[in-house]
Design an enzyme around this catalytic site. Structure first.
Site, PDB file in Angstrom:
ATOM      1  N   SER A 445      40.283  41.841  44.945  1.00 15.77           N
ATOM      2  CA  SER A 445      40.407  43.227  44.464  1.00 15.77           C
ATOM      3  C   SER A 445      41.730  43.576  43.950  1.00 15.77           C
ATOM      4  CB  SER A 445      39.743  44.043  45.541  1.00 15.77           C
ATOM      5  OG  SER A 445      40.330  43.446  46.812  1.00 15.77           O
ATOM      6  N   GLY A 446      41.943  44.446  43.087  1.00 14.91           N
ATOM      7  CA  GLY A 446      42.951  44.936  42.711  1.00 14.91           C
ATOM      8  C   GLY A 446      43.310  46.199  43.244  1.00 14.91           C
ATOM      9  N   GLY A 447      44.383  47.002  42.703  1.00 15.85           N
ATOM     10  CA  GLY A 447      44.608  48.253  43.486  1.00 15.85           C
ATOM     11  C   GLY A 447      43.513  49.315  43.201  1.00 15.85           C
ATOM     12  N   SER A 448      42.789  48.852  42.279  1.00 16.35           N
ATOM     13  CA  SER A 448      41.689  50.180  41.975  1.00 16.35           C
ATOM     14  C   SER A 448      40.249  49.332  41.644  1.00 16.35           C
ATOM     15  CB  SER A 448      42.036  50.794  40.542  1.00 16.35           C
ATOM     16  OG  SER A 448      42.760  49.637  39.638  1.00 16.35           O
ATOM     17  N   SER A 449      40.230  48.250  41.732  1.00 11.52           N
ATOM     18  CA  SER A 449      38.961  47.436  41.392  1.00 11.52           C
ATOM     19  C   SER A 449      38.569  46.453  42.405  1.00 11.52           C
ATOM     20  CB  SER A 449      39.021  47.031  39.661  1.00 11.52           C
ATOM     21  OG  SER A 449      40.031  45.869  39.961  1.00 11.52           O
ATOM     22  N   VAL A 451      36.874  42.562  41.636  1.00 13.73           N
ATOM     23  CA  VAL A 451      36.396  41.675  40.680  1.00 13.73           C
ATOM     24  C   VAL A 451      35.611  40.507  40.994  1.00 13.73           C
ATOM     25  CG1 VAL A 451      37.244  40.028  38.823  1.00 13.73           C
ATOM     26  CG2 VAL A 451      38.682  41.929  39.320  1.00 13.73           C
ATOM     27  N   LYS A 465      34.524  43.040  36.658  1.00 11.43           N
ATOM     28  CA  LYS A 465      35.239  44.027  37.337  1.00 11.43           C
ATOM     29  C   LYS A 465      34.443  45.117  37.461  1.00 11.43           C
ATOM     30  CE  LYS A 465      40.121  45.705  36.658  1.00 11.43           C
ATOM     31  NZ  LYS A 465      41.414  45.381  36.111  1.00 11.43           N
ATOM     32  N   ASP A 588      52.752  46.082  33.450  1.00 13.75           N
ATOM     33  CA  ASP A 588      52.639  45.163  34.815  1.00 13.75           C
ATOM     34  C   ASP A 588      52.597  43.794  34.502  1.00 13.75           C
ATOM     35  OD1 ASP A 588      52.466  44.985  37.691  1.00 13.75           O
ATOM     36  OD2 ASP A 588      50.186  45.499  37.667  1.00 13.75           O
TER      37      ASP A 588
END
Ligand SMILES: Nc1ncnc2c1ncn2[C@@H]1O[C@H](COP(=O)(O)OP(=O)(O)OP(=O)(O)O)[C@@H](O)[C@H]1O
Length: 814
Positions: A445-449, A451, A465, A588
């Site tokens: 998981s990223g900052g907002s999502s 996967v 995602k 990024d």
């Protein structure tokens, strides 16, 4: 902890590299151009990037990123499989809202995720190809099943004695004998649901269910009472498999490498993965092994905790037993360390091997079906079915699901009486634009999502995602949608991850993004909206490749291989060049955002990318973005005034700085500012134009020069990608024919270098001196003969180096 801190540290002397000394941050000086109040304001604004849902919102339209102190370590570790490691999780992603004071500050803490070769979950599963006709046949079988399932069936509570029996592969026939499971496909089940029985919280990340398909004609019923739940399962498979298969030819006849998953991610073996064994050991490990190992493992499997599954004979037409088994409630999340292994095997070979073995199996489908029906005395639902392996292949199949939640639903009768809203289980499948994708496990998981690894109906593995929109302000949601726009724009570019499909459930929002305007700047997304992006699947990211590489080199005297560096550095440059040519600044760039797809690096994560306006070469951002360790000075100071009163903007050079940090990390195993641990220390040192980055010695001086070209503090001095692609490190110049006097001088320097090999700094100076003697000037060799200045500069460089070397040697001998 810094992400790079997780990487293995290059042994200093052993690698002949000088490790930059950890200099304490200078807390007294800053080159930051803001006045003190501005400085404070900047810093406070920097902390404002994290905007938890529901907090006050801004009326400024801007995409925002949040600081992620620690990402969940969903990628589990193992040793023997090409890992997909989630190093990225350990990085600080920071977004700094400009010009806004925030009360709440978030310090850029770093996660402690281990990154050294720790996972094997992401080893790709390459399923065997499925013929379209097979799918159809399977579909037809399901139709037959559908017809039968409506008939009342006696329910026997044959599972009550041992709810784990099914999971372990022990079927309890009337004689009490354990039966082997011949063919299994597993699906996910909610471990947390199983364990906690929390009906409200349906988090299926830690889940795993098993759907086993049996061809063992002697199996007695285990799961008869869950007929209705089975219907659900079949419906899902039916829907899933009946989707148009367009890419089945992509996959070869051999399937599946090895997959290991821990509780947070539970990849499942899809039906078309053919044959496998499901093994569950006493410590709650579930392993699916190949049929190739079936016989080998048979004895051990029969000793209790192993469920064996095998691919039915191609000629074996059989019934499908479908049921559900509950997983024992006593299992706990922490104990639920689920491990699945799918080993590669040759399908055709497998078939050859299996046919004689199963020659006793009735060839007449109706016979088998009949037998099944009689044999199971109505306890089970039998389906005449052909498995999706080939059109001639069918199986006795038993689907097992251990979803206790579902069982409850079925038991309470809700499953049968309530009108079916969906024809698929959202816990097992994603639906994007009407197409189903079966979950194989959460990648990260990223900052907002988050996967997920998924498989489509045509047996292609993708990354899906999923971004939740509900509760986010519209500006942020708008920003997320822009990623789709960029990915669409970059379609067909082979060094950018490809967007296969997407769906934004909030159609109005997407429309606004596509139109390039946004009407609703205020307010938050109220509806339960999501963005789904189906992406090419990447096997491993550069961060983990690097950590593996360093791990391999650990304990050896090797330095990072120049050719390895060249190979990947060139791909990195080309990928970034692609977006720069499209006037997109990524903002990024970091190793975790380069994924290896079929051997080549591809760029991902355009969540905070920005388009460069046509009338300018730079972009003025509403917010400062990036991951701390890779953020350029101007990214920290975006929109501030520089010493000349000009507004600081972030453009392509900002990406070049990040690339310099990546290259530095590739060379030294850590980022240039890794010794500065806190946000403040990093901020201060990166924005200080007088701070000198320490470069350890490297055997190839061009490499040193290359890093310096990328990490020039002044953004105007940084090289652009077309130049970097032509840099002598990538395109080594043909060695000039040395004159005898040059040769003599070089020999002399090499002699000195040999005598002081243990002194890294002296070695480096010798190296540089020799380089100057061989090819005097890295940049302007061509002008050398015509420019007196250049000649003087060269001589002064040489004398400076000689002097330093002299000092160094004098001090060391003294
Ligand atoms: N196509 C893909 N294939 C495999 N893994 C992927 C893919 N896309 C993303 N991931 C993995 O999923 C995780 C999160 O992805 P991504 O970076 O796109 O999300 P994000 O929310 O934008 O993250 P962040 O903003 O924090 O960088 C990462 O670990 C990444 O390696």
């Amino acid at each position: 902890m810094d992400r790079e801190a997780n990487l293995p540290v290059a042994p200093g002397p052993a690698r002949n590299l000088i490790r930059p000394t950890a200099k304490p941050p200078d807390t007294t000086s800053s080159s930051f151009s803001s006045s003190p109040p501005d400085f404070l304001r900047n810093v406070q604004a920097a902390f404002k990037r994290h905007r938890p849902l529901g907090t006050g919102q801004s009326d400024i339209l801007r995409p925002r990123r949040i600081l992620v102190p620690q990402r969940e370590g969903s990628r589990s570790s193992a040793s023997n499989v090409g890992p997909m490691l989630d190093t990225k999780k350990s990085q600080d992603v920071v977004s700094l809202s400009q010009g806004h004071m925030a009360k709440d500050s978030i310090v850029g803490t770093k996660s402690t995720a281990t990154v050294m070769g720790e996972t094997q979950e992401d080893a790709s599963i390459t399923p065997p190809s499925i013929l379209g006709t097979t799918t159809k046949t399977f579909d037809e079988s399901l139709h037959q099943f559908d017809a039968r399932r409506d008939q009342p069936k006696p329910i026997t509570d044959c599972q009550d004695n041992d709810p784990m029996a099914s999971l372990r592969g022990e079927s309890q026939d009337p004689g009490g004998q354990k039966k082997e499971m011949e063919w299994i496909a597993s699906s996910q089940v909610e471990a947390s649901t199983i364990v906690n029985h929390d009906s409200k919280h349906r988090n299926f990340q830690n889940t795993e269910s098993e759907i086993s398909l049996r061809s063992d004609g002697g199996i007695t019923s285990l799961l008869a009472k869950r007929t209705t739940a089975v219907q659900d399962q079949l419906h899902q498979f039916k829907n899933f498999l009946s989707q148009p298969a367009t890419q089945s030819s992509v996959v070869g006849p051999s399937c599946a490498t090895t997959t290991s998953v821990h509780s947070t991610s539970a990849p499942m073996l899809n039906l078309t993965t053919c044959s496998s064994h499901l093994h569950r050991d006493s410590s709650s490990h579930v392993a699916v092994e190949s049929l190739g190992d079936f016989n080998k493992n048979a004895s051990s499997a029969s000793q209790g905790n192993m469920v064996k599954l095998s691919n039915p004979s191609p000629k074996d037409t059989s019934g499908m037993l479908i049921g559900q088994a509950s997983i024992a409630a006593k299992a706990s999340n922490s104990a639920m360390d689920i491990r699945m292994e799918v080993k590669e095997y040759d399908l055709s070979k497998e078939r050859q091997n299996r046919v004689p073995k199963e020659s006793n199996a009735p060839e007449n489908p109706s016979l088998l079906d009949d037998k099944s029906t009689k044999g199971y005395a109505g306890d089970v639902t039998n389906v005449q079915s052909q498995p999706p392996l080939s059109k001639n292949t069918s199986s006795n199949a038993k689907l097992e699901s251990s979803k206790s939640e579902k069982q409850e639903r079925v038991a309470s009768g809700k499953g049968t009486s309530a009108p079916r809203k969906r024809n698929y289980d959202p816990d097992l499948f994603f639906k994007v634009n009407g197409k189903l994708y079966q979950r194989l496990g959460k990648i990260g998981s990223g900052g907002s999502s988050e996967v997920h690894k998924v498989i489509s109906a045509d047996c292609t593995i993708y990354a899906l995602k999923k971004i939740k929109l509900k509760g986010r302000d519209y500006a942020t949601a708008f920003g997320f949608c822009q990623e789709i726009q960029y990915l669409n724009k970059l379609k067909g570019k082979n060094n950018i991850i490809q967007l296969i499909d997407y769906e934004v459930t909030d159609k109005a929002l997407l429309q606004e993004v596509m139109n390039g305007c946004m009407s609703n700047k205020d307010g938050r997304v109220k509806d339960d909206g999501y963005i789904y992006m189906v992406l090419e699947y990447g096997e491993i990211d550069l961060a983990h490749m690097l950590s593996q590489k360093w791990k391999e080199m650990d304990g050896t005297n090797q330095t990072m291989d120049d050719n390895w560096l060249r190979f990947y550095w060139q791909q990195i440059l080309q990928a970034v060049n692609t977006i720069h040519e499209e006037r997109i600044v990524h903002s990024d760039l970091k190793p975790a955002n380069f994924l290896l797809v079929k051997g080549f690096l591809k760029l991902i994560d355009f969540g905070i990318a920005k388009a460069i306006m046509s009338d300018t070469t730079n972009i003025q951002r509403d917010s400062q973005v990036g991951t701390l360790s890779y953020m350029s000075p101007e990214a920290f100071m975006c929109n501030e005034n520089d010493a000349n009163g000009n507004i600081i903007k972030c453009g392509r050079p900002s990406d070049i700085w990040s690339l310099g940090c990546i290259l530095y990390q590739m060379v030294y195993g850590r980022t240039p500012f890794s010794e500065y641990k806190t946000f403040w220390a990093k901020f201060k040192v990166i924005t200080d134009p007088n701070h000198e980055i320490i470069y350890g010695p490297v055997p190839n001086p061009w490499l040193l020069d290359l890093m310096k070209k990328c990490l020039a503090w002044d953004r105007n001095e940084r090289w652009r990608i077309p130049q970097l692609l032509e840099h002598p490190f990538l395109v080594p110049p043909v060695p000039p024919c040395l004159t005898s006097s040059q040769e003599q001088s070089c020999k002399l320097v090499r002699l000195i270098a040999d005598t002081c090999a243990s002194d890294q700094e002296a070695s480096m100076l010798c190296c540089q001196l020799e380089q100057l003697l061989r090819e005097p000037d890295l940049e302007t060799a061509a002008q050398l003969l015509t420019s007196r200045d250049q000649q003087c500069q060269l001589l002064s460089q040489m004398s400076k180096l000689c002097f330093q070397l002299h000092e160094r040697l004098a001090n060391s001998t003294g």
